[in-house]
Design a protein around this motif. Structure first.
Motif, PDB file in Angstrom:
ATOM      1  N   ARG A 196      -9.126  -6.047  -9.418  1.00 17.66           N
ATOM      2  CA  ARG A 196      -9.383  -4.695  -9.942  1.00 17.66           C
ATOM      3  C   ARG A 196      -9.893  -3.781  -8.833  1.00 17.66           C
ATOM      4  O   ARG A 196      -9.491  -2.629  -8.729  1.00 17.66           O
ATOM      5  CB  ARG A 196     -10.392  -4.752 -11.075  1.00 17.66           C
ATOM      6  N   ARG A 197     -10.810  -4.281  -8.012  1.00 14.33           N
ATOM      7  CA  ARG A 197     -11.349  -3.458  -6.903  1.00 14.33           C
ATOM      8  C   ARG A 197     -10.251  -3.151  -5.894  1.00 14.33           C
ATOM      9  O   ARG A 197     -10.156  -2.022  -5.396  1.00 14.33           O
ATOM     10  CB  ARG A 197     -12.515  -4.164  -6.234  1.00 14.33           C
ATOM     11  N   VAL A 198      -9.421  -4.133  -5.572  1.00 19.20           N
ATOM     12  CA  VAL A 198      -8.305  -3.905  -4.637  1.00 19.20           C
ATOM     13  C   VAL A 198      -7.403  -2.813  -5.195  1.00 19.20           C
ATOM     14  O   VAL A 198      -6.992  -1.903  -4.464  1.00 19.20           O
ATOM     15  CB  VAL A 198      -7.529  -5.218  -4.377  1.00 19.20           C
ATOM     16  N   HIS A 199      -7.107  -2.900  -6.482  1.00 19.01           N
ATOM     17  CA  HIS A 199      -6.250  -1.912  -7.118  1.00 19.01           C
ATOM     18  C   HIS A 199      -6.886  -0.517  -7.074  1.00 19.01           C
ATOM     19  O   HIS A 199      -6.213   0.468  -6.788  1.00 19.01           O
ATOM     20  CB  HIS A 199      -5.966  -2.320  -8.560  1.00 19.01           C
ATOM     21  N   GLU A 200      -8.184  -0.443  -7.366  1.00 18.36           N
ATOM     22  CA  GLU A 200      -8.875   0.852  -7.327  1.00 18.36           C
ATOM     23  C   GLU A 200      -8.873   1.457  -5.925  1.00 18.36           C
ATOM     24  O   GLU A 200      -8.736   2.665  -5.761  1.00 18.36           O
ATOM     25  CB  GLU A 200     -10.330   0.690  -7.790  1.00 18.36           C
ATOM     26  N   ILE A 201      -9.015   0.617  -4.914  1.00 15.21           N
ATOM     27  CA  ILE A 201      -9.125   1.102  -3.537  1.00 15.21           C
ATOM     28  C   ILE A 201      -7.774   1.386  -2.895  1.00 15.21           C
ATOM     29  O   ILE A 201      -7.568   2.412  -2.254  1.00 15.21           O
ATOM     30  CB  ILE A 201      -9.920   0.082  -2.675  1.00 15.21           C
TER      31      ILE A 201
END
Length: 154
Positions: free
Chosen positions: A146-151
């Motif tokens: 999720r963090r990778v996707h957000e960033i």
């Protein structure tokens, strides 16, 4: 009985579902998926053990064919929680990604001119974790993905 005498009760339900490949590395990922789906609800020891056994049984039952998968669905009702673990013909097949995550992440980091250190800081993981992802040794857990996707986007 006419429509005026009928009562309708609407109950909100939150549903989260995810398919996992039937391989040993999916066991902690499936457990993590359930924990994150249930936040901030915590499971009792007996419930965690039952969940672990259900996931393990589904994983073992689905193991074998190359496309073996098991599906974990979490339903949160106002007055309770239901976790369902399925395997077999009723489970949708996981489609392989167009490109492996390691290849995608390598391309993103090269395209943005980022080092492993810079990527690790942005995502909030260790450089060692980034290195493992880039080699294809491991893939991110759901919260990290999720963090990778957000960033970095999809």
């Amino acid at each position: 009985m006419d429509d005026a005498d009928r009562e309708v009760f609407v109950s909100p339900v939150v549903v989260a579902s995810h398919s996992f490949p039937a391989r040993p590395g999916s066991l902690p990922d499936a457990e993590q998926f359930v924990r994150e789906a249930l936040e901030p609800i915590t499971l009792e020891v007996e419930e965690r053990q039952a969940l672990y056994h259900a996931i393990t049984d589904a994983l073992l039952a689905a193991a074998g064919p190359k496309d073996g998968v098991f599906d974990v669905t979490v339903r949160i009702f106002p007055d309770g929680v239901e976790v369902e673990v399925l395997h077999g013909a009723g489970v949708r097949r996981v489609q392989p990604a167009a490109e492996p995550f390691a290849d995608w992440l390598n391309g993103v980091l090269r395209g943005q001119g980022l080092s492993q250190q810079a990527a690790a800081q942005r995502i909030g993981v260790s450089v060692r974790t980034i290195s493992r992802w880039l080699r294809g040794d491991t893939e991110p857990r759901l919260r990290d993905l999720r963090r990778v996707h957000e960033i970095f986007g999809p």
